[in-house]
Design an enzyme around this catalytic site. Structure first.
Site, short mmCIF file in Angstrom:
data_model
loop_
_atom_site.label_atom_id
_atom_site.label_comp_id
_atom_site.label_asym_id
_atom_site.label_seq_id
_atom_site.Cartn_x
_atom_site.Cartn_y
_atom_site.Cartn_z
CG ASP A 311 -18.94 -13.52 20.98
OD1 ASP A 311 -19.17 -12.32 20.74
OD2 ASP A 311 -18.33 -13.88 22.00
CD GLU A 522 -14.35 -9.86 24.17
OE1 GLU A 522 -14.04 -10.35 23.08
OE2 GLU A 522 -15.34 -9.12 24.32
C1 BGC Z 1 -17.79 -10.87 23.37
C2 BGC Z 1 -19.21 -11.02 23.84
C3 BGC Z 1 -19.97 -9.73 23.61
C4 BGC Z 1 -19.89 -9.37 22.14
C5 BGC Z 1 -20.67 -8.14 21.78
C6 BGC Z 1 -17.69 -10.30 21.97
O1 BGC Z 1 -16.40 -9.97 21.62
O2 BGC Z 1 -17.15 -12.12 23.42
O3 BGC Z 1 -19.23 -11.38 25.19
O4 BGC Z 1 -21.29 -9.86 24.05
O5 BGC Z 1 -18.54 -9.17 21.81
O6 BGC Z 1 -20.06 -7.00 22.23
#
Ligand code: BGC
Length: 761
Positions: A311, A522
């Site tokens: 991630d 998030e």
């Molecule tokens: C998130 C992911 C996402 C990635 C790319 C991260 O901060 O946890 O779910 O796919 O960013 O944008």
């Protein structure tokens, strides 16, 4: 008391279909080939011709915004440096300040393609994007309910069809790879990404996850209408102890095996091509640093043979946040040796430089690097990137943002919206009633869509969706402005004009109170308490105090507690984050043009500190009557609304629950059937839910566990007999020795209010 305890571990993968739902049980199995032999052979050949630098380069993924002079203005020399000098394998993210049209995507891809054609090996760049509820970083794309709403439809066919639209519109944007679906199993409703998941149940999540993998990837991921998935976030990400994002999870292995891994295993068996790793830690080990999780469990036990992506910035975080490495070099070494194939770096060459040095010194073996790069190249071949046009041709994508696609998004919203309470049959409303629409979420597209909408946090939905209807506009559109008055009352975090709302309430027949949550995802979505915000509580109390009937419309990513005032509403409707068509679907439900059929994919808590799941243990749900009589006891399990709950404007009656065996052996399948009749006046959809209970077991049994569901449409008076097949794995759980076992004894099958007992001999 249990006699003759015996156990068996399961090594074979077994897939079967039960009505609308595909079930894949079992957590140990042979490798699951996700790439064709031809892709692997071509990848091997190319791999053997690459220099070390070219190999390391392929393992880098950088964000497009790191190649911009200013938002939306590409710095082509930086892009060229990344592709030609560093040979990076992948780019992610939306350029500029959010949502761009397919044409803009096409132009960007043409530039990227032209630059990669300047390199020695001309390896195409793998572009990946968060297509979370539709192709949600593309302007003009069709936006579906967020995943929690898709789960609430309890309709896997609809979810698969909707996902096909997302795949189509993502390919229309010249992008072949999506970071979806989300297979997290949230254990606390506080978690800011609950709405990105399918809710609290393993079986429902598994069924929906498989539907999405199929919808995205189809039979041939290289087809111009299909995309590769990146299932995420492996594993345990949604289980943080605090409920806050990216804080530690404590998950016993037994529990991980029984509840979290099967969701990923089902998607792996459905041939998901790549996987994204959780940013969190489990039992003290960051998943990105865990060889046990990435190699022993993911690759060896679950048999995953696709590509493993980190991630965002998560290798760097191993030393800056998690403190399990002293510097970047050590972090890279730990992560790659643990089993990572590609790093979402996301904006510098520290990963490249350190991995190159580690490979030269032998601290990361070449076999590991070759293994990683082979997967990356195989995925590129599988997607047809080497031999298909890189830039989508508009003539191939005439259905982008079409009415046909919009109708599917509408249907998904209409089947997700969940009627939780309808006292005195106040709903549906007649169209001549005077209505006050009030509340923070009534007049913005932001709250209907939530995060991952044109931008990461989704703050620009109103800008991008001028043509779509807010809830207020959908009301006005439906019954005419003359029947609708409006006062916002509050914003999510601030009072606006509660007094005006109360004043306007005096002259209407019904109040529609729209409250919920702001747009977030998030860590920015972390909350310190589950109660709905104070200004919204204040508006609700003030509106309810008028004595006028109130229809409460919840528009929220997670269930915020509302208990005190919700008691006084006449009707309560959960919309989740229903997407751009959500307002029309909602209003059609309120006026009875659509009969609601959504069902809750989680328990809606009554109290902020009482967050049990529906499949609780007995000790979590003792009632007064089961306690001693020497004191007063509070009812310990008492959600406001339970998992699976949801009303219809018609009524259904269940009869004839038939189970084909009274006694069965450990390898038997069990056939179950039940007759469901629509006993009301309207056509409606019912979700038939099959629960199983292991009466006595060596691991304290759950009070009930979902093992099957089907959604059926019934006209007034119509009845249908619905069949389910339970396979041997449905009776198993993971025991103390961490083996999947079924123990002899009594099991209870429950559908609606009917039950049947059967005995495993
Ligand atoms: C998130 C992911 C996402 C990635 C790319 C991260 O901060 O946890 O779910 O796919 O960013 O944008």
């Amino acid at each position: 008391m249990k006699l003759n305890f015996f156990a068996f571990a399961v090594f074979a993968v077994s897939t079967m279909t039960t009505g609308a739902t595909t079930k894949t049980t079992v957590v140990t199995g042979p490798p699951v080939p996700v790439f064709s032999q031809s892709s692997i052979s071509k990848a091997k050949k190319l791999l053997s011709s690459l220099t070390l630098e070219e190999k390391i380069g392929q393992m880098n993924q950088l964000t497009i915004t790191s190649f911009e002079k200013s938002p939306g203005v590409l710095d082509e020399s930086k892009l060229e440096e990344a592709i030609v000098k560093y040979n990076i394998g992948s780019i992610l993210n939306v350029p500029g300040t959010g949502g761009v049209t397919p044409e803009v995507w096409g132009k960007l891809m043409a530039k990227i393609e032209a630059i990669s054609n300047k390199t020695d090996k001309k390896i195409p760049i793998l572009y990946g994007i968060d297509a979370i509820h539709g192709s949600s970083y593309t302007a003009g794309a069709t936006l579906f309910p967020q995943q929690i709403g898709m789960a609430a439809t309890w309709n896997t066919d609809l979810v698969e069809q909707g996902t096909r639209v997302s795949a189509y519109e993502t390919r229309a944007s010249s992008i072949p790879w999506v970071f979806s679906p989300d297979l997290d199993l949230p254990r606390s409703p506080v978690w800011s990404r609950l709405w990105e998941s399918f809710g609290e149940d393993t079986y429902l999540s598994k069924s929906m996850g498989v539907a999405m993998v199929k919808g995205f990837e189809g039979d041939n991921v290289g087809d111009k209408y299909n995309v590769a998935t990146c299932i995420k976030h492996f594993v345990g990400y949604g289980s943080t102890v605090t409920g806050r994002d990216r804080t530690p999870s404590i998950i016993p292995d037994r529990v991980l095996q029984q509840f979290d891994l099967p969701i990923f295993k089902a998607a792996i068996d459905a041939k998901a091509k790549s996987i994204m790793i959780s940013s969190g830690e489990i039992n003290g080990t960051p998943v990105h640093a865990s060889k046990k999780m990435l190699t022993t469990i993911l690759k060896e036990q679950l048999g995953f043979q696709g590509m493993v992506l980190t991630d965002w910035q998560d290798i760097i975080y191993l030393y800056t946040r998690h403190k399990v490495a002293k510097d970047n070099r050590e972090a890279v070494k730990i992560a790659i040796n643990a089993g990572i194939d590609m790093s979402m770096v996301p904006d510098n060459y520290t990963f490249y430089n350190d991995l190159l040095s580690l490979a030269k010194s032998g601290e990361v073996p070449m076999t590991r690097i070759d293994d990683a790069v082979l997967k990356i190249l195989a995925l590129k071949y599988e997607l047809g990137l080497f031999d298909q046009p890189f830039v989508a041709k508009p003539k191939d994508y005439k259905k982008f943002g079409s009415t046909e696609h919009e109708t599917l998004a509408y249907n998904a919203a209409a089947e997700s919206i969940t009627l939780l309470k309808n006292n005195d049959g106040i709903l549906p409303l007649s169209k001549n009633k005077k209505i006050l629409v009030t509340g923070s979420t009534a007049n913005s597209m932001k709250f209907l869509n939530g995060g991952w909408t044109f931008t990461w946090q989704g703050e620009k939905a109103d800008e991008f969706e001028k043509d779509e209807l807010t809830i207020l506009e959908a009301f006005e559109n439906k019954v005419g402005k003359e029947n609708i008055s409006y006062a916002q009352g509050v914003e999510i975090f601030k009072e606006v004009n509660i007094a005006e709302a109360v004043k306007k309430a005096q002259s209407v027949d019904v109040i529609v109170l729209c409250i919920g949550e702001h747009n977030y995802t998030e860590t920015p979505g972390d909350i310190m308490g589950l109660a709905i915000t104070e200004p919204q509580q204040k508006l609700a109390e003030a509106i309810l105090a008028t004595g006028k009937p109130v229809v409460l419309v919840l528009n929220e990513g997670r269930p915020r507690t509302i208990t005190d005032f919700e008691k006084k509403t006449k009707a309560t409707i959960q919309c989740y984050l229903p997407g751009s068509e959500g307002s029309r679907a909602l209003v059609d439900i309120i006026y009875g043009d659509v009969n609601p059929s959504g069902r809750l994919p989680y328990n809606y808590p009554r109290f902020t500190n009482s967050l049990q799941k529906y499949n609780r243990k007995y000790t979590e749900s003792l009632g007064d009557e089961e306690q001693n009589d020497d004191a007063d006891y509070q009812k310990s399990y008492n959600p406001l609304y339970e998992f699976g709950a949801g009303l219809s404007y018609t009524t259904f009656d269940y009869s004839n629950l038939i189970v084909n065996k009274k006694e069965f052996g450990t390898s038997d399948t069990i056939e179950v059937s039940v007759t469901v009749k629509n006993t009301g006046k309207l056509t409606g959809k019912e979700v038939i839910q099959l629960y199983l209970r292991d009466e006595i077991a060596s691991i304290t049994p759950e009070v009930k566990s979902l093992r099957g569901f089907q959604k059926v449409n019934l006209t007034s008076g119509e009845s249908k007999t619905v069949k389910f097949t339970l396979n041997p794995q449905d009776f198993q759980f993971v025991n103390e020795a961490e083996k999947w076992v079924a123990e002899p004894g009594e099991f209870t099958i429950k559908i609606g209010n009917l039950t049947k007992s059967i005995e495993l001999k």
